[in-house]
Design a protein around this motif. Sequence first.
Motif, PDB file in Angstrom:
ATOM      1  N   GLU A 106      17.414  -8.734  -6.863  1.00  0.00           N
ATOM      2  CA  GLU A 106      18.755  -9.580  -6.656  1.00  0.00           C
ATOM      3  C   GLU A 106      19.130 -11.070  -5.633  1.00  0.00           C
ATOM      4  O   GLU A 106      19.547 -11.445  -6.000  1.00  0.00           O
ATOM      5  N   ARG A 107      17.461 -11.438  -4.643  1.00  0.00           N
ATOM      6  CA  ARG A 107      17.133 -11.833  -4.122  1.00  0.00           C
ATOM      7  C   ARG A 107      17.367 -13.189  -4.266  1.00  0.00           C
ATOM      8  O   ARG A 107      16.571 -13.094  -5.680  1.00  0.00           O
ATOM      9  N   GLY A 108      17.601 -14.227  -3.634  1.00  0.00           N
ATOM     10  CA  GLY A 108      17.704 -15.868  -4.728  1.00  0.00           C
ATOM     11  C   GLY A 108      18.031 -15.784  -5.360  1.00  0.00           C
ATOM     12  O   GLY A 108      18.899 -15.084  -5.948  1.00  0.00           O
ATOM     13  N   THR A 109      18.485 -17.618  -5.947  1.00  0.00           N
ATOM     14  CA  THR A 109      18.903 -18.058  -7.120  1.00  0.00           C
ATOM     15  C   THR A 109      19.092 -17.078  -8.130  1.00  0.00           C
ATOM     16  O   THR A 109      18.378 -17.249  -8.007  1.00  0.00           O
ATOM     17  N   ARG A 110      19.565 -17.426  -8.840  1.00  0.00           N
ATOM     18  CA  ARG A 110      19.813 -16.503 -10.353  1.00  0.00           C
ATOM     19  C   ARG A 110      18.995 -17.243 -11.224  1.00  0.00           C
ATOM     20  O   ARG A 110      18.353 -17.480 -12.118  1.00  0.00           O
ATOM     21  N   TYR A 112      16.241 -20.048  -9.972  1.00  0.00           N
ATOM     22  CA  TYR A 112      15.018 -20.235  -9.508  1.00  0.00           C
ATOM     23  C   TYR A 112      14.228 -18.448 -10.002  1.00  0.00           C
ATOM     24  O   TYR A 112      13.390 -18.376 -10.859  1.00  0.00           O
ATOM     25  N   ASN A 113      15.089 -17.660 -10.435  1.00  0.00           N
ATOM     26  CA  ASN A 113      14.838 -16.062 -10.784  1.00  0.00           C
ATOM     27  C   ASN A 113      14.016 -15.955 -11.979  1.00  0.00           C
ATOM     28  O   ASN A 113      13.403 -15.274 -11.875  1.00  0.00           O
TER      29      ASN A 113
END
Lengths: 167, 424
Positions: A106-110, A112-113
């Motif tokens: 869940e960490r970082g931007t959607r 980018y993920n």
Amino acid sequence: MINIKNVPNKNFFSTFVFLILLSSCSSMNVTEESVYDGGIQTVEASVKDNISVNYETKAILANATVYFEFDSFKLSSKSIQTLRSAVTAMKENSSIKITISGHADERGTREYNLALGQRRAESVRDYLAVNGVNKSRVLVKSYGEERLIAEGSDESSHSKNRRAEIN
Amino acid sequence: MKIFLSLLFFSQLIFSELVLEITKGSEDPYSIALIEFSGSKKITNEINSIINADLIRTGEFKIFRESQLLSTPTNEEDIKFEDFKLLGIDFIITGSLINEDKFNVSASYQVFNVQKETKIRTSKVFGIPNKLRQLAHYISDGIYEEISGLKGVASTKLLYVTENINDDKTIFKLVVADADGSNEQTLLKSSEPIISPSWSPDSKQVAYVSFETGIAKVFIQKIATGKREMVLENSSQISSPSWSPNGKFLSLTLYQDGNAEIYILNLKNQNLTRLTNHYAIDTESSWSPNGSKIMFTSGRSGSPQLYEINLRKFSSKPKRITFDGNYNAKGSYLSSGEGIVFVHRAEKNFQIALKYTNESFIRPLTNSKLDESPSISPNGNVIIYAVTEDGMSMLSGVTLSGAKFRLPARTGEVREPSWSGFLR
């Protein structure tokens, strides 16, 4: 004179806006305006998985999940161990087609993920390809952080979510 | 010093709680006396509380309500400016309902400058009975505009995604609401994820990513009619839509090259122009206010960082613009063009940060564990973002002067807010 007597009280944009800025004297603003607020139409997405592959019951033989480090799409030696048996299953059953879906924590931007999940799935596809599994038998996609399997916010949950699934 | 203010306001059929947490408002707020609007209480009570909440949310006002005032004049002749000077009040707001029947609700309001002892604004707003909230937002914006010189955003809209579980089924919704989080209306309902919603510059259409076909695909939907279409029908994943300021182009992340690359789509003739070409991830494009530059997130340095491409220069190379830390992503430009807002990883936390172009350091704007998806208000003064705490996600706002507020708590998850343009 602004007449709004006939503004229908309905659920669509009253598309006119009056904004009359008159400066009656040098220091005072005089304005008149009508409220503009739009109607909204709700639609429902018809969900159809129209680009997934036709599953063979034997495809389950190739099922596997491999895990990744944060912000990484490199296969670990443990992942490679796991993928070896998938390669064997794919070679022994030439009719099997698979989907590899990549995921992130869940960490970082959607977005980018989403891209990271794609790279993870591609790492797996590339390993299979190098080991003789034709790319045409493999569909690659990413869900980014949209399909978490562990809901917690600790490292143990994060590490379960950073994965690529073959099925 | 922390001041916690909470107030309840009545919203048509339901009570919703708006918690305003002003951690640091403007250093020099305007002191204003908000005299209750006169007219039938049933209507004015709602109008008064919405205006009060709208003005508090800007973080730029210290508001005196009637109980804190020495006198409460309802018309111009009764104003004793001395009573307000004594309390250090800069402006007085008065107002009244001027018309109210089955089809119309109209109000007028005035703004007085206490020091100059003059009326500086007199305005009328014409509305309709079931749009009382909008009428109040218009009044708030007029007051804000008159005093601050900036256009107000109380009458603008937010677009966001919600996720709820009903009977073991996950339902994703794309929702439009007023800037204060009330008046929610659903644009799209789906059993598959929806991400990256954004408004067209005229705020009549939205673009978003939906997984309804099994993979990420970009759709454009007209708000008023619900008419929607898929952008670029091919077999690969498409994501991260962002409208050019003139509404003619959509920048997108395409995966057809086997890797995330940014393209610009001409919406009129469907021509695609490739913008990036690198084996690392390139995504999350956004346009500068005049459309001359595109900022994006790239993994080319080994970690996600923000880069900028000048569209006006032939074959211009991406220029790296963030250097602090190992995670800087999803940037957007301030409407003034003076800086950028983005997601920054500080230690273990993900925060919303601001960097002015003429400064070499970044300014953290938030400080919880997992803050994402910043979107800037059309007046450039407020940033709305998603906060995740204890597995719940909700929307919060922060002004450039540091005032923070939270939108009403609701069940389920709320995320990926996107702020509309001006609608007024």
